[in-house]
Enzyme design. Structure first.
Site, PDB file in Angstrom:
ATOM      1  N   ASP A   1      -4.407 -15.130  -0.010  1.00  0.00           N
ATOM      2  CA  ASP A   1      -4.079 -13.818   0.569  1.00  0.00           C
ATOM      3  C   ASP A   1      -5.360 -13.062   0.912  1.00  0.00           C
ATOM      4  OD1 ASP A   1      -1.914 -11.532   0.997  1.00  0.00           O
ATOM      5  OD2 ASP A   1      -3.611 -10.684  -0.090  1.00  0.00           O
TER       6      ASP A   1
ATOM      7  N   LYS B   1      -1.573  -9.073   8.085  1.00  0.00           N
ATOM      8  CA  LYS B   1      -1.977 -10.430   7.794  1.00  0.00           C
ATOM      9  C   LYS B   1      -1.429 -10.854   6.435  1.00  0.00           C
ATOM     10  CE  LYS B   1      -4.357 -10.713   4.674  1.00  0.00           C
ATOM     11  NZ  LYS B   1      -4.425 -10.321   3.219  1.00  0.00           N
TER      12      LYS B   1
HETATM   13  P1  NAP Z   1       3.216  -4.437  -1.598  1.00  0.00           P
HETATM   14  O1  NAP Z   1       2.693  -3.076  -1.872  1.00  0.00           O
HETATM   15  O2  NAP Z   1       3.611  -5.295  -2.759  1.00  0.00           O
HETATM   16  O3  NAP Z   1       4.482  -4.429  -0.641  1.00  0.00           O
HETATM   17  C1  NAP Z   1       4.545  -3.705   0.543  1.00  0.00           C
HETATM   18  C2  NAP Z   1       5.935  -3.158   0.734  1.00  0.00           C
HETATM   19  O4  NAP Z   1       6.767  -4.141   1.334  1.00  0.00           O
HETATM   20  C3  NAP Z   1       6.683  -2.783  -0.525  1.00  0.00           C
HETATM   21  O5  NAP Z   1       6.272  -1.549  -1.035  1.00  0.00           O
HETATM   22  C4  NAP Z   1       8.093  -2.757  -0.004  1.00  0.00           C
HETATM   23  O6  NAP Z   1       8.270  -1.564   0.721  1.00  0.00           O
HETATM   24  C5  NAP Z   1       8.122  -3.859   1.011  1.00  0.00           C
HETATM   25  N1  NAP Z   1       8.745  -5.060   0.441  1.00  0.00           N
HETATM   26  C6  NAP Z   1       8.263  -5.866  -0.504  1.00  0.00           C
HETATM   27  N2  NAP Z   1       9.109  -6.886  -0.735  1.00  0.00           N
HETATM   28  C7  NAP Z   1      10.156  -6.685   0.100  1.00  0.00           C
HETATM   29  C8  NAP Z   1      11.360  -7.386   0.337  1.00  0.00           C
HETATM   30  N3  NAP Z   1      11.655  -8.514  -0.326  1.00  0.00           N
HETATM   31  N4  NAP Z   1      12.204  -6.919   1.269  1.00  0.00           N
HETATM   32  C9  NAP Z   1      11.920  -5.790   1.944  1.00  0.00           C
HETATM   33  N5  NAP Z   1      10.784  -5.077   1.752  1.00  0.00           N
HETATM   34  C10 NAP Z   1       9.920  -5.532   0.849  1.00  0.00           C
HETATM   35  O7  NAP Z   1       2.173  -5.259  -0.712  1.00  0.00           O
HETATM   36  P2  NAP Z   1       0.854  -4.803   0.037  1.00  0.00           P
HETATM   37  O8  NAP Z   1      -0.319  -4.949  -0.855  1.00  0.00           O
HETATM   38  O9  NAP Z   1       1.060  -3.511   0.729  1.00  0.00           O
HETATM   39  O10 NAP Z   1       0.740  -6.007   1.082  1.00  0.00           O
HETATM   40  C11 NAP Z   1       1.587  -6.090   2.217  1.00  0.00           C
HETATM   41  C12 NAP Z   1       0.886  -6.935   3.265  1.00  0.00           C
HETATM   42  O11 NAP Z   1      -0.378  -6.321   3.560  1.00  0.00           O
HETATM   43  C13 NAP Z   1       0.569  -8.357   2.772  1.00  0.00           C
HETATM   44  O12 NAP Z   1       0.787  -9.275   3.788  1.00  0.00           O
HETATM   45  C14 NAP Z   1      -0.915  -8.281   2.403  1.00  0.00           C
HETATM   46  O13 NAP Z   1      -1.567  -9.526   2.566  1.00  0.00           O
HETATM   47  C15 NAP Z   1      -1.416  -7.271   3.402  1.00  0.00           C
HETATM   48  N6  NAP Z   1      -2.636  -6.565   2.962  1.00  0.00           N
HETATM   49  C16 NAP Z   1      -2.728  -6.075   1.678  1.00  0.00           C
HETATM   50  C17 NAP Z   1      -3.920  -5.474   1.245  1.00  0.00           C
HETATM   51  C18 NAP Z   1      -4.083  -4.929  -0.164  1.00  0.00           C
HETATM   52  O14 NAP Z   1      -5.193  -4.476  -0.505  1.00  0.00           O
HETATM   53  N7  NAP Z   1      -3.066  -4.902  -1.008  1.00  0.00           N
HETATM   54  C19 NAP Z   1      -5.004  -5.390   2.135  1.00  0.00           C
HETATM   55  C20 NAP Z   1      -4.855  -5.851   3.442  1.00  0.00           C
HETATM   56  C21 NAP Z   1      -3.663  -6.434   3.838  1.00  0.00           C
HETATM   57  P3  NAP Z   1       9.299  -0.440   0.287  1.00  0.00           P
HETATM   58  O15 NAP Z   1       9.081  -0.259  -1.192  1.00  0.00           O
HETATM   59  O16 NAP Z   1       8.856   0.697   1.113  1.00  0.00           O
HETATM   60  O17 NAP Z   1      10.650  -0.946   0.642  1.00  0.00           O
END
Ligand code: NAP
Length: 303
Positions: free
Chosen positions: A167, A89
């Site tokens: 978010d 999401k």
């Molecule tokens: P994050 O750690 O900042 O990013 C997730 C991963 O996506 C990064 O480690 C990177 O993976 C990849 N990425 C980021 N920018 C990119 C780009 N421009 N091109 C290609 N790959 C890219 O984010 P996150 O917190 O995990 O959130 C990801 C999703 O999960 C969001 O939609 C968020 O709303 C959802 N979510 C987050 C949480 C939370 O607590 N943070 C909770 C529920 C849902 P690599 O380094 O492996 O390439």
């Protein structure tokens, strides 16, 4: 039988939730990861998504854990390669791109699952069921958390498409749209943008039917994720993000919280029947809040 799956984007949510949920499940085998720089111990890793699709035809399910803006191209390629796709999401950066993905999945005869993990919180189904035959008179969401704790250094949340406080706020909206017996719509919104950022750090929303919401990402100390719904028959409170439930003053016993395992259970049954589940209603509210929102500039924000 265990189904091989590939996780793409090994960031915070992949490591906190997806990897543990998959590794604890007998139904899934984490067969590959795609990441620009990271790996998961013992799991074959790829830096190139096209190479993974070409070299691992036995992997039929792809779970995309990237932020919303870069996610579309990965989803499009996976569907074009005949893979079932699971989206974190919010399901995309725009509504139209998710509708495009839904059409591509249908044409390819594969599953697209736009997940809403908060809907799987253990109090949500009981709340929905109790409210289903009630007359709702008002509802209020209080969703206040510390962005530094939950998104440490993630500048993308403050860039266009990152949605800012929506978010986490969209998690509350995913629950609201699940539990209310009748749909509501946004009438007005106040959006608070840090002077140096492109997305809001706080928002106050007013919906039809006496429904209101307060989202704030500047909450230090105790965190608040609460939805209170008042009906002619009493009040229901979903707290702790939907994992505790009180009805008419009585604490209700709900099961253990297993949001991500439940998402993967649902993905298994959707893929088995080659059906999709794409509900855009939480994201429509976010889009409408931006459309109607009155902008206020607040103090600059740095991680
Ligand atoms: P994050 O750690 O900042 O990013 C997730 C991963 O996506 C990064 O480690 C990177 O993976 C990849 N990425 C980021 N920018 C990119 C780009 N421009 N091109 C290609 N790959 C890219 O984010 P996150 O917190 O995990 O959130 C990801 C999703 O999960 C969001 O939609 C968020 O709303 C959802 N979510 C987050 C949480 C939370 O607590 N943070 C909770 C529920 C849902 P690599 O380094 O492996 O390439």
């Amino acid at each position: 039988m265990s189904t091989p799956i590939c996780l793409v984007g090994i960031g915070k949510i992949a490591k906190d939730q997806h990897v543990p949920a998959l590794q604890a499940s007998a139904d899934w085998t984490l067969a590959a990861t795609v990441s620009r720089a990271r790996t998961v111990d013992g799991v074959p890793s790829y830096t190139d998504f096209d190479a993974m699709l070409a070299e691992r035809p036995e992997i039929k399910v792809i779970s995309l854990c990237l932020p919303p803006v870069p996610r579309f191209e990965y989803a499009r390629k996976a569907l074009a390669a005949g893979r079932h796709v699971m989206l974190e999401k919010p399901p995309g950066a725009t509504l139209a791109e998710v509708q495009t993905l839904e059409r591509l999945a249908e044409e390819a005869g594969v599953t697209l699952f736009a997940t809403w993990h908060s809907r799987m919180a253990c109090g949500v189904e009981d709340a929905r069921s109790w409210l289903s035959k009630k007359t709702v008179t008002s509802a209020h969401i209080t969703w206040k958390e510390d962005v530094r704790r939950w998104h440490p250094g993630q500048d993308w949340v403050f860039e266009p498409g990152g949605m800012g406080v929506f978010d986490p706020g969209i998690n509350a909206l995913s629950i609201l749209t699940e539990i209310l017996p009748d749909p509501v719509f946004i009438r007005s919104a106040k959006l608070m943008f840090p002077a140096n950022r492109q997305t809001p750090i706080a928002a106050n929303l007013t919906f039809s039917d006496n429904v209101t919401a307060e989202f704030d990402w500047r909450q230090e100390g105790p965190q608040t994720w609460q939805i209170k719904v008042t009906t002619e028959e009493g009040e229901i409170i979903l707290d702790d993000g939907g994992s505790t439930l009180t009805i008419a003053g009585e604490a209700i016993e709900v099961g253990p919280n297993r949001e991500y395992p439940a998402l993967y259970d649902r993905m298994a049954s959707l893929a088995a029947s080659q059906t999709s589940d794409v509900d855009l209603s939480p994201m429509i509210h976010v889009s409408d809040a931006f459309t109607l929102g009155h902008r206020t500039t607040v103090e600059a924000f740095e991680f």
